[in-house]
Scaffold this motif. Structure first.
Motif, PDB file in Angstrom:
ATOM      1  N   PRO A 223       0.643  -1.160  -0.197  1.00 50.01           N
ATOM      2  CA  PRO A 223       0.026   0.088   0.000  1.00 50.01           C
ATOM      3  C   PRO A 223       0.720   1.212   0.061  1.00 50.01           C
ATOM      4  O   PRO A 223       0.159   2.389   0.121  1.00 50.01           O
ATOM      5  N   PHE A 224       2.231   1.069  -0.216  1.00 45.90           N
ATOM      6  CA  PHE A 224       2.914   2.477  -0.045  1.00 45.90           C
ATOM      7  C   PHE A 224       3.384   2.741  -1.490  1.00 45.90           C
ATOM      8  O   PHE A 224       4.590   3.444  -1.840  1.00 45.90           O
ATOM      9  N   ASP A 225       2.978   2.523  -2.492  1.00 46.73           N
ATOM     10  CA  ASP A 225       3.254   2.628  -4.024  1.00 46.73           C
ATOM     11  C   ASP A 225       2.913   4.154  -4.295  1.00 46.73           C
ATOM     12  O   ASP A 225       2.733   4.315  -5.705  1.00 46.73           O
ATOM     13  N   LEU A 226       2.991   5.025  -3.427  1.00 47.49           N
ATOM     14  CA  LEU A 226       2.529   6.530  -3.771  1.00 47.49           C
ATOM     15  C   LEU A 226       3.353   7.232  -4.902  1.00 47.49           C
ATOM     16  O   LEU A 226       2.887   7.954  -5.823  1.00 47.49           O
ATOM     17  N   PRO A 227       4.797   6.789  -5.036  1.00 47.60           N
ATOM     18  CA  PRO A 227       5.504   7.385  -6.136  1.00 47.60           C
ATOM     19  C   PRO A 227       4.972   6.897  -7.532  1.00 47.60           C
ATOM     20  O   PRO A 227       5.169   7.486  -8.399  1.00 47.60           O
ATOM     21  N   GLU A 228       4.467   5.640  -7.471  1.00 47.37           N
ATOM     22  CA  GLU A 228       4.115   5.220  -8.803  1.00 47.37           C
ATOM     23  C   GLU A 228       2.490   5.686  -8.921  1.00 47.37           C
ATOM     24  O   GLU A 228       2.124   6.354 -10.091  1.00 47.37           O
ATOM     25  N   GLY A 229       1.785   5.549  -7.707  1.00 41.55           N
ATOM     26  CA  GLY A 229       0.571   5.847  -7.900  1.00 41.55           C
ATOM     27  C   GLY A 229      -0.220   5.742  -9.201  1.00 41.55           C
ATOM     28  O   GLY A 229      -0.474   6.673  -9.854  1.00 41.55           O
ATOM     29  N   GLU A 230      -0.401   4.564  -9.735  1.00 42.61           N
ATOM     30  CA  GLU A 230      -0.729   4.365 -11.136  1.00 42.61           C
ATOM     31  C   GLU A 230      -1.920   5.058 -11.504  1.00 42.61           C
ATOM     32  O   GLU A 230      -2.136   5.592 -12.514  1.00 42.61           O
ATOM     33  N   SER A 231      -2.950   5.001 -10.399  1.00 40.22           N
ATOM     34  CA  SER A 231      -4.232   5.763 -10.947  1.00 40.22           C
ATOM     35  C   SER A 231      -4.182   7.132 -10.672  1.00 40.22           C
ATOM     36  O   SER A 231      -5.339   7.850 -11.319  1.00 40.22           O
ATOM     37  N   GLU A 232      -3.293   7.573 -10.166  1.00 40.78           N
ATOM     38  CA  GLU A 232      -3.262   9.001  -9.805  1.00 40.78           C
ATOM     39  C   GLU A 232      -2.220   9.765 -10.644  1.00 40.78           C
ATOM     40  O   GLU A 232      -2.489  10.796 -11.408  1.00 40.78           O
ATOM     41  N   LEU A 233      -1.020   9.153 -10.573  1.00 46.52           N
ATOM     42  CA  LEU A 233       0.003   9.801 -11.338  1.00 46.52           C
ATOM     43  C   LEU A 233       0.543   9.170 -12.628  1.00 46.52           C
ATOM     44  O   LEU A 233       1.398   9.151 -13.218  1.00 46.52           O
ATOM     45  N   THR A 234      -0.531   8.371 -13.312  1.00 49.66           N
ATOM     46  CA  THR A 234      -0.220   7.577 -14.478  1.00 49.66           C
ATOM     47  C   THR A 234       0.838   6.400 -14.024  1.00 49.66           C
ATOM     48  O   THR A 234       0.629   5.419 -13.887  1.00 49.66           O
ATOM     49  N   ALA A 235       2.198   6.618 -14.117  1.00 54.99           N
ATOM     50  CA  ALA A 235       2.961   5.916 -13.604  1.00 54.99           C
ATOM     51  C   ALA A 235       4.133   6.630 -12.390  1.00 54.99           C
ATOM     52  O   ALA A 235       5.142   6.137 -12.344  1.00 54.99           O
ATOM     53  N   GLY A 236       3.768   7.801 -12.151  1.00 58.74           N
ATOM     54  CA  GLY A 236       4.743   8.400 -11.394  1.00 58.74           C
ATOM     55  C   GLY A 236       6.193   8.609 -11.959  1.00 58.74           C
ATOM     56  O   GLY A 236       6.161   9.342 -12.967  1.00 58.74           O
TER      57      GLY A 236
END
Lengths: 422, 574
Positions: A223-236
Motif C-alpha cells: 500500500p505504499f506505492d505512492l511514487p508510482e500511484g498508478e491511478s493518480e500519477l499515471t506511473a509516477g
C-alpha cells in the motif's frame, strides 16, 4: 590477498548476482500468476515455445525480448544524462546491497573455507542501510529529469516517503543490534540459533513489524506505492520511461524485494537455521539428511510426473494443438527421473560416499532454507499488494512520523529494559 | 395534481404567464422572458411548491415562429413529488434570456450547452462558453438551419488556463475585501497539472486542469466534450426506431436501461400500453443493468483507490450476467433490445435458473468485496469524509440517483413517481448519511442487494403472454396478414417506409437509471422523425459538481471522488 582470493571473490560476485538477477523474472512470473489466482482468473498462459507454456513462465522471456527490442523514447523536456543515469542507479543500488549477505555458514573442506558472501564487513547491516538510502536518488533523478509534472510529483513523493521510512527502518534495527551485539549478519543468525522462540521475530515482534512495514515503503510496493500511484500519477516517476530503461526500474524494484526478504530472513527468521534442527546435528547426520532429500526428490518427481500425465489423459485434445502434449513432455521425464532417483537410492545406502559430500549437503540445505524463507517473504510482498488499497500521501506521512517513529523509539527503550533485566 | 402549481403561478404573475397546458401529465407554463428568474425563485422558495431540483434546461429551435428560440426548464420538487415545465421564448434578433445560475448551481453547464448548441445568450451567466463542441467550432449545431452532415475542422487543444484563471479570480472576488490578497500570476507561481483526457483514472474521456499547492488542489476547471457524438442532432435526422441503437451508447455500462427509458418516452407520446409480460421483462432488465452498472462503478472506484483485486471479483459476477444479456439480444453492449411497443424478442428459456445462479454469484462477490473493504482502515481513511457534499448542495447541483441518496435524501424515481410495476414490488431505498465517497460506495452495494431482491420477485411473478403490442401504429402485422390481406400489406408498407408517426406534442419522460434520473425530452411535429430530443443524462450534473468536490482535497482524493461519482463519458457528452 592472493590472486586466488581475488578470483574466488569474483566468482562469488558472479554467482550471487546471477542468482539475484534471475530471481527478478521469476518474481514477475510469481506476481502475475499469483495475483491471477488471488483474483480468480488464470493469469499468463499464452506464450508458447513449441507448444510448451511452463505455466506461463515463457511470458517472462517474451517480456524481456519485447523490452529489449522496443525503442527508447524521450520527450523534448528530458535532461538526458540524468534521465539515462537514473535507472542505472536503481539497479546498481539494489544489487550492491546484497554484497554483505551470507547465504550459508562457511563451507569448511579441510583447511579450505568457502564463505558464500561477497564481503564480510564488520559494519554489516549499516552498509545495507547506507546504500539502500541512496536508492532515493534513482527515483528523484528519474522524476526530475523526465520534465513532466506527473513524474515530478512522483519523485517528490518518493523522496519524502523514503526519507521518512528510512528512519523507522534504521531505528527498528537498533533493537536487533542491542540484543545481538553485532552488525554482522552471520553473527546475528548464529545468535538466533535453531529454536524458533529465540528468533528475533518472536523476541522482538515490534521491531519486525516496523522493519517489515518500512520495507514496503522502501520498495514502493502497495500500500505504499505512492511514487508510482498508478491511478493518480499515471506511473509516477517512470511515466516517461520506456523499453529497457523502464524495465530497469522494475528490475530494481524486484531485486529490492528480494534483498529485503533476504534481510528479513537473516534478521528475524533465523537465517539458514531449520527449526529445532541444529547445524551440529545436521553435520553429524549429513548422510541421513542426504537420504531424506534423495527420497523426497524421488517422490516429488514421481508425484508431479504422474499428475501431469493424468492431466494429459484427462484433457486430451482439449486445445487441439501442440499445447495438449505439454503434460507428456514434462510428465514422462519427471516420472522417469523420479523412478531413476528411487532406483539409485541404493547408491547412498551401499557405497561409501567421499568425505566432502557431507559438508556440501549441509551447505546445500542451508542455502535451500534461506531461499525458501526469502521466497516466502517475496510472496508476502505480492500477497499484500493484491489485498490492500493504497494510502494517501498525508496518511502515509502521518503513519511514518506519528506512529512508526514513536513506536520505534519506544521499542528501543523496551529492548534496553529487556536486555538489562531479561 | 400540480395544476396547483400552475394556478399559483397565474395568481402570482398574472399576465406574465403567457400560456399553460397539461398534456401527458406534464404541466407546462410559458413565462415572459423578463419574469423567468422571478418565476423560478417563486417556484423554488414558495412553501407548498418547493421545486428545489432543476432537472434539466435545454434549448429548442422553431424557425417558423416569430420568437424562434425556446428555453425549456424542467423543475422537480422532492418534498411534494411534483414536476413542472417552464418555457421562455426569445426572437432571433435578440436571443437573450436571463440566466438563473444564481438560483440553481446545476444551471451553469446547462445554459452553456444551450448557448453552445443554439446560440442563446444567457445574461448574467458567469462563464458562458462552449461546452460540448470545441472552442473553435463555428455556428450552433442544433439550430435547424445547421446542416447535419456539415464537416467540422480539427481543433487545437484548449489550454483551459484562461478559464482556470478566471475561476480563481472569481472566487477571489467572492471573498471579503480584506481577505482577498494579491491577484495570482499563474504563469509564475502555479503548479498546474492536467489530468486527462487520457489518464488511467479518467474512465472515459474527460479532462480536469488543477492548480496545485503541493499535493493539495486549490482550484480546478473541468472540460468535457471529447466523446460528443451529436446524439441529439443525429436523432433529429433519423426515425424513431432508428434512435434505439444510439441510446445503447449513452450509458454503455447499462445499455438496456437507456433502451427502456427511450422507448417508454416514445410510447407515452403515442399513448401506447405495452403488454404485461413486456413490462415485467423491462423491469427485469433494468434491475439487472443497474447491478451491472454498480459493479463496474464500485469496482473501478476501488481500483482507483489501489484495491485492485475487488474489481475482478465483481467482474466475474458481471461476466455471467453479460452472458445472459448476450443470450437475450445477441450483443454484450450494443443491445438494442427494446422496441417501441414492446421488446425485440422473448427472454431465453433458461432465464429463471440462470439468473438465480447469477444472483448467487453476485451475493458471493458482494460478501467477498465487503469483507475486503468495508472495515479496512486504509479504505475508510481514504473515503470517509472525502468529497462530502451536503444534501442542499447536492440538490442544488441537480444530483440524482445513488449520489443524492448517499447524502441522505431518499429520492428515487421508482418510489417517487412509480412506473411499470415498481409499486407492486417489495424493496427499499438505501440512503447514506454523509454524502462522502464511502457512502456512495456502500449505497451502491446496498442498491445491488435491493435490485437482486427485485429480480427474484420478478422471476417469480413474470406472467406469460405476448411481448409486443398489437397496436398497428407501431407494430408490424403478422406475416400471414401481410401476405394474405391488402390491409396487412399496407400497414406493413406504411410502417417500413414511413415509420412510426407520433402525434404532434412534447413529452418529458424519466426513469431511474443506474446513475440517477435519465430523462428524455421529445418534441414531435407529427412526422416520423423527432423534432427535438434532449437527453437528461445523470452524469452531466454530477461531473459539473466535480471541481467543487475536489477543491481542497489531494490528487488522490480527486481520483477517489471521480470513481465514486461514476461519470460515464458516453452519456456525459452524448
Amino acid at each position: 590477498m592472493t590472486w586466488f582470493d581475488v578470483g574466488l571473490t569474483a566468482l562469488k560476485v558472479v554467482i550471487i548476482q546471477m542468482m539475484i538477477l534471475n530471481i527478478a523474472p521469476l518474481l514477475i512470473w510469481v506476481e502475475r500468476k499469483g495475483c491471477a489466482y488471488i483474483q480468480d482468473r488464470r493469469g499468463p498462459n499464452r506464450a508458447t515455445i513449441l507448444g510448451l507454456r511452463l505455466g506461463g513462465l515463457f511470458h517472462a522471456l517474451a517480456d524481456v525480448v519485447k523490452l529489449i527490442t522496443k525503442a527508447d523514447s524521450e520527450n523534448r523536456e528530458v535532461s538526458r544524462p540524468l534521465f539515462i543515469l537514473a535507472p542505472l542507479i536503481a539497479v546498481f543500488i539494489s544489487l550492491i546491497t546484497v554484497a554483505i549477505v551470507p547465504f550459508t555458514e562457511p563451507l569448511v573442506l579441510g583447511n579450505f573455507t568457502f564463505n558464500l558472501q561477497i564481503a564480510d564487513l564488520s559494519a554489516g547491516l549499516l552498509y545495507v542501510l547506507a546504500f539502500s538510502s541512496l536508492a532515493v536518488y534513482a527515483l528523484l533523478l528519474a522524476g526530475w529529469s523526465s520534465g513532466g509534472n506527473f513524474s515530478l510529483i512522483g519523485a517528490l513523493r518518493a523522496a519524502s516517503q523514503m526519507v521518512s521510512y528510512e528512519i523507522s527502518m534504521g531505528l527498528s534495527v537498533v533493537a536487533i543490534f542491542m540484543v545481538g551485539g553485532s552488525f554482522r549478519l552471520g553473527d546475528l543468525v548464529a545468535i538466533q540459533g535453531e529454536n524458533p522462540f529465540d528468533w528475533f521475530i518472536v523476541k522482538l515482534p515490534i521491531a519486525f513489524i516496523l522493519f517489515f512495514t518500512a520495507l514496503f515503503a522502501e520498495t514502493n510496493r502497495l500500500p505504499f506505492d505512492l511514487p508510482e500511484g498508478e491511478s493518480e500519477l499515471t506511473a509516477g516517476y517512470h511515466t516517461e520511461y520506456s523499453s529497457m530503461r523502464f524495465a530497469m526500474f522494475f528490475m530494481g524494484e524486484y531485486i529490492h524485494i528480494t534483498v529485503g526478504s533476504l534481510l528479513i530472513t537473516m534478521l528475524f527468521l533465523g537465517g539458514w537455521n531449520l527449526p529445532y534442527v541444529s547445524t551440529e546435528w545436521l553435520r553429524s547426520h549429513s548422510s541421513y539428511a542426504l537420504e531424506i532429500i534423495w527420497v523426497g526428490a524421488a517422490l516429488f518427481h514421481v508425484v508431479i510426473g504422474a499428475y501431469l500425465i493424468r492431466h494429459y489423459v484427462r484433457r486430451r485434445g482439449f486445445w487441439g494443438d501442440a499445447r495438449d502434449r505439454e503434460g507428456l513432455v514434462f510428465g514422462i521425464p519427471a516420472l522417469f527421473a523420479g523412478l531413476a532417483l528411487g532406483a539409485a537410492y541404493i547408491v547412498p545406502k551401499t557405497i561409501l560416499l567421499p568425505w566432502w559430500v557431507g559438508p556440501v549437503t549441509v551447505f546445500g540445505i542451508q542455502m535451500g532454507v534461506v531461499l525458501a524463507k526469502t521466497l516466502f517473504f517475496c510472496w508476502v510482498f505480492i500477497w499484500v499488494r493484491w489485498t490492500l488499497p493504497r494510502f494517501r500521501y498525508d496518511q502515509l506521512m502521518r503513519l511514518g512520523w506519528k506512529s512508526l517513529l514513536p513506536l520505534a523509539l519506544a521499542n528501543i527503550v523496551l529492548t534496553g529494559v529487556m536486555v538489562l533485566y531479561g | 395534481m400540480s395544476q396547483f402549481a400552475l394556478e399559483k403561478l397565474h395568481e402570482r404573475f398574472g399576465s406574465a404567464i403567457l400560456e399553460t397546458s397539461s398534456v401527458f401529465g406534464n404541466e407546462t407554463a410559458v413565462v415572459q422572458r423578463s419574469k423567468i428568474v422571478d418565476a423560478c425563485r417563486f417556484l423554488r422558495d414558495e412553501p407548498g411548491l418547493r421545486f428545489n431540483l432543476l432537472m434539466d434546461l435545454c434549448g429548442a429551435d422553431y424557425p417558423g415562429r416569430d420568437e424562434r428560440y425556446e428555453v425549456v426548464y424542467h423543475l422537480c420538487s422532492i418534498p411534494t413529488k411534483k414536476r413542472i415545465r417552464l418555457k421562455v421564448r426569445c426572437p432571433e434578433s435578440d436571443p437573450t434570456v436571463p440566466s438563473i445560475a444564481s438560483l440553481y448551481q446545476t444551471v451553469n453547464w446547462s445554459e452553456r450547452e444551450a448557448y453552445d448548441l443554439f446560440g442563446i445568450q444567457f445574461s448574467g451567466h458567469p462563464n458562458l462558453k462552449r461546452i460540448l463542441c470545441h472552442h473553435e467550432f463555428e455556428g450552433h449545431a442544433l439550430r435547424k438551419d445547421y446542416p447535419y452532415n456539415k464537416r467540422g475542422k480539427i481543433p487545437t487543444p484548449d489550454s483551459l488556463v484562461d478559464e482556470l484563471h478566471a475561476e480563481i479570480e472569481r472566487r477571489r472576488l467572492e471573498r471579503p475585501a480584506e481577505e482577498r490578497g494579491e491577484v495570482r500570476d499563474l504563469a509564475a507561481d502555479a503548479m498546474l497539472l492536467n489530468i486527462g483526457p487520457s489518464h488511467p483514472a479518467m474512465h472515459g474521456c474527460f479532462r480536469v486542469l488543477v492548480d496545485l499547492d503541493g499535493e493539495r488542489i486549490r482550484d480546478s476547471v473541468a472540460e468535457i466534450g471529447y466523446l460528443h457524438r451529436c446524439f441529439e442532432k443525429e436523432s433529429e435526422n433519423h426515425c424513431y426506431t432508428q434512435i434505439i441503437p444510439y441510446t445503447d451508447r449513452l450509458n454503455y455500462l447499462s445499455p438496456l436501461m437507456n433502451n427502456v427509458g427511450y422507448c417508454m418516452a416514445v410510447e407515452k407520446l403515442l399513448s401506447i400500453e405495452i403488454p404485461e409480460r413486456a413490462v415485467w421483462i423491462r423491469v427485469l432488465i433494468c434491475e439487472l443493468s443497474r447491478i451491472m452498472d454498480h459493479l463496474v462503478c464500485v469496482g473501478t472506484n476501488l481500483v482507483d483507490l489501489g484495491a485492485l483485486t475487488n474489481f475482478w471479483y465483481f467482474f466475474n459476477a458481471r461476466e455471467r450476467m453479460i452472458d445472459w444479456v448476450e443470450a437475450l439480444c445477441g450483443a454484450r453492449l450494443t443491445t438494442n433490445y427494446t422496441r417501441i411497443g414492446g421488446l425485440m424478442r422473448d427472454i431465453p428459456t433458461n432465464t429463471n435458473s440462470f439468473l438465480r445462479e447469477c444472483l448467487r454469484e453476485l451475493h458471493k462477490a458482494l460478501r467477498d468485496v465487503e469483507g475486503l473493504t468495508k472495515t479496512n482502515r486504509i479504505l475508510m481513511e481514504r473515503t470517509q469524509g472525502v468529497g462530502a457534499i451536503t444534501a442542499e448542495d447536492a440538490i442544488s447541483f441537480g444530483f440524482t440517483g445513488p449520489c443524492l441518496r448517499a447524502c441522505g435524501v431518499d429520492y428515487d424515481v421508482r418510489k417517487a413517481h412509480p412506473y411499470y410495476t415498481y409499486d407492486q414490488l417489495d424493496w427499499d431505498i438505501p440512503v447514506g448519511s454523509r454524502g462522502d465517497c464511502y457512502d456512495r460506495i456502500f449505497v451502491r452495494f446496498e442498491e445491488m442487494r435491493q435490485s437482486a431482491r427485485i429480480i427474484e420477485q420478478v422471476l417469480d411473478r413474470i406472467p406469460a403472454g405476448p411481448i409486443q403490442t398489437h397496436d398497428r401504429r407501431v407494430a408490424l402485422p403478422p406475416k400471414h396478414e401481410v401476405y394474405g390481406s391488402i390491409e396487412g400489406l399496407m400497414q406493413h408498407f406504411k410502417i417500413i417506409m414511413h415509420g412510426i408517426k407520433p402525434p404532434a406534442g412534447e413529452i418529458y419522460s424519466y426513469t431511474e437509471a443506474a446513475n440517477g434520473e435519465l430523462g428524455f425530452y421529445i418534441v414531435s411535429d407529427g412526422s416520423s422523425k423527432p423534432y427535438r430530443i434532449k437527453v437528461r443524462p445523470p452524469c452531466y450534473t454530477l461531473y459539473q459538481a466535480y471541481p467543487e468536490l475536489i477543491r481542497g482535497g489531494m490528487i488522490a482524493d480527486a481520483v477517489a471522488i471521480l470513481g465514486g461519482l461514476n461519470i460515464i463519458a458516453g452519456e456525459l457528452d452524448r
